[in-house]
Design a protein around this motif. Sequence first.
Motif, PDB file in Angstrom:
ATOM      1  N   ALA A 145      77.399  61.201  -5.311  1.00  0.00           N
ATOM      2  CA  ALA A 145      78.100  61.516  -4.054  1.00  0.00           C
ATOM      3  C   ALA A 145      77.958  60.423  -3.004  1.00  0.00           C
ATOM      4  O   ALA A 145      78.670  60.450  -1.997  1.00  0.00           O
ATOM      5  CB  ALA A 145      77.591  62.841  -3.494  1.00  0.00           C
ATOM      6  N   CYS A 200      83.294  64.169 -13.398  1.00  0.00           N
ATOM      7  CA  CYS A 200      83.393  63.152 -12.355  1.00  0.00           C
ATOM      8  C   CYS A 200      84.397  62.073 -12.769  1.00  0.00           C
ATOM      9  O   CYS A 200      84.660  61.870 -13.950  1.00  0.00           O
ATOM     10  CB  CYS A 200      82.027  62.524 -12.056  1.00  0.00           C
ATOM     11  SG  CYS A 200      81.101  61.991 -13.487  1.00  0.00           S
ATOM     12  N   MET A 243      74.266  64.669  -9.075  1.00  0.00           N
ATOM     13  CA  MET A 243      75.389  64.824  -8.149  1.00  0.00           C
ATOM     14  C   MET A 243      75.093  64.161  -6.809  1.00  0.00           C
ATOM     15  O   MET A 243      75.978  63.553  -6.198  1.00  0.00           O
ATOM     16  CB  MET A 243      75.715  66.308  -7.960  1.00  0.00           C
ATOM     17  CG  MET A 243      76.444  66.926  -9.146  1.00  0.00           C
ATOM     18  SD  MET A 243      77.173  68.552  -8.772  1.00  0.00           S
ATOM     19  CE  MET A 243      75.689  69.536  -8.624  1.00  0.00           C
ATOM     20  N   HIS A 276      84.266  65.802  -3.425  1.00  0.00           N
ATOM     21  CA  HIS A 276      83.240  66.577  -4.109  1.00  0.00           C
ATOM     22  C   HIS A 276      83.799  67.834  -4.769  1.00  0.00           C
ATOM     23  O   HIS A 276      83.029  68.672  -5.252  1.00  0.00           O
ATOM     24  CB  HIS A 276      82.129  66.951  -3.128  1.00  0.00           C
ATOM     25  CG  HIS A 276      81.447  65.766  -2.525  1.00  0.00           C
ATOM     26  ND1 HIS A 276      80.659  65.852  -1.384  1.00  0.00           N
ATOM     27  CD2 HIS A 276      81.433  64.450  -2.888  1.00  0.00           C
ATOM     28  CE1 HIS A 276      80.208  64.640  -1.071  1.00  0.00           C
ATOM     29  NE2 HIS A 276      80.668  63.782  -1.975  1.00  0.00           N
ATOM     30  N   ARG A 277      85.123  67.987  -4.784  1.00  0.00           N
ATOM     31  CA  ARG A 277      85.773  69.118  -5.451  1.00  0.00           C
ATOM     32  C   ARG A 277      86.900  68.602  -6.353  1.00  0.00           C
ATOM     33  O   ARG A 277      88.029  69.060  -6.300  1.00  0.00           O
ATOM     34  CB  ARG A 277      86.316  70.123  -4.434  1.00  0.00           C
ATOM     35  CG  ARG A 277      85.204  70.822  -3.639  1.00  0.00           C
ATOM     36  CD  ARG A 277      85.755  71.953  -2.800  1.00  0.00           C
ATOM     37  NE  ARG A 277      84.706  72.658  -2.099  1.00  0.00           N
ATOM     38  CZ  ARG A 277      84.912  73.740  -1.350  1.00  0.00           C
ATOM     39  NH1 ARG A 277      86.144  74.227  -1.203  1.00  0.00           N
ATOM     40  NH2 ARG A 277      83.889  74.336  -0.749  1.00  0.00           N
ATOM     41  N   SER A 318      82.880  66.945  -9.303  1.00  0.00           N
ATOM     42  CA  SER A 318      82.716  68.370  -9.124  1.00  0.00           C
ATOM     43  C   SER A 318      81.407  68.737  -9.801  1.00  0.00           C
ATOM     44  O   SER A 318      80.591  67.853 -10.061  1.00  0.00           O
ATOM     45  CB  SER A 318      83.908  69.123  -9.725  1.00  0.00           C
ATOM     46  OG  SER A 318      83.862  70.489  -9.384  1.00  0.00           O
TER      47      SER A 318
END
Length: 247
Positions: A138, A96, A134, A144-145, A92
């Motif tokens: 990713a 992480c 990020m 990603h949330r 997020s």
Amino acid sequence: MTIDAELAPLPDTGYVYKTSWRLGTPDMDEEYRLRVDGVARYIQEVGAEHLDDADATDDQPHWIVQRTVIDVHEPIVWPDVITFRRWCAGLSTRWCAMRVQLEGANGGRIETEAFWINMNKETGGPARLTDRFMAMMATTTDEHRLRWKPWLTEPATDEATLDFPLRRTDVDHFRHVNNTVYWHGVHEVLADSAAIIDGPYRAIVEYKKPITLGEDVRIHTLTSDDAVDLWFVVAGEVRAAARLTPR
């Protein structure tokens, strides 16, 4: 992810940091197996190397871990060289989930995942990850949330307790007992749990509130047919909880 779920597999693509170290003799038990407290120290140091490799140490040097999961599929036995692979399994804007895989050159495999929070040391609260960081993390996850959800919420029992004395060397730069130190207590209990340690097993430590030097800490334990539960307790307050289960 839930308490019994399998950890995310090694991705085929994306940013996976890789390094190798020799298994140190101070980190093995009486059977020459890498101990869980050694695993916790190793994955913390690999995380620091990973930050350097990502050129992110200056931007976000301060992290705390909220939970660590260690799955011992097959113990790594001294003498050996361990290959570490570290990647992001969920993130997020302020935290992480970081996976670390440990594989021994002579056999043995341990899988870990830790929920890491990027901290602002001045305010004592979570800090936003940089966009660049990020974007790099990713590349190995579609989550990603990422949200925090505690797993170990049961109150401590008084069935059995043992002292957990602290030393000045246990304290980190936040002036808290370092997360890896709790794993010394886990090993004290795990070493007497042959039904768990003699096969594949999962060990979880979840941190609730920091412990500071000078506090009187006791470990409360409860053994059942399928698990051993531990609580690190100060003046009746649970500061961390742990669970050991066969896999």
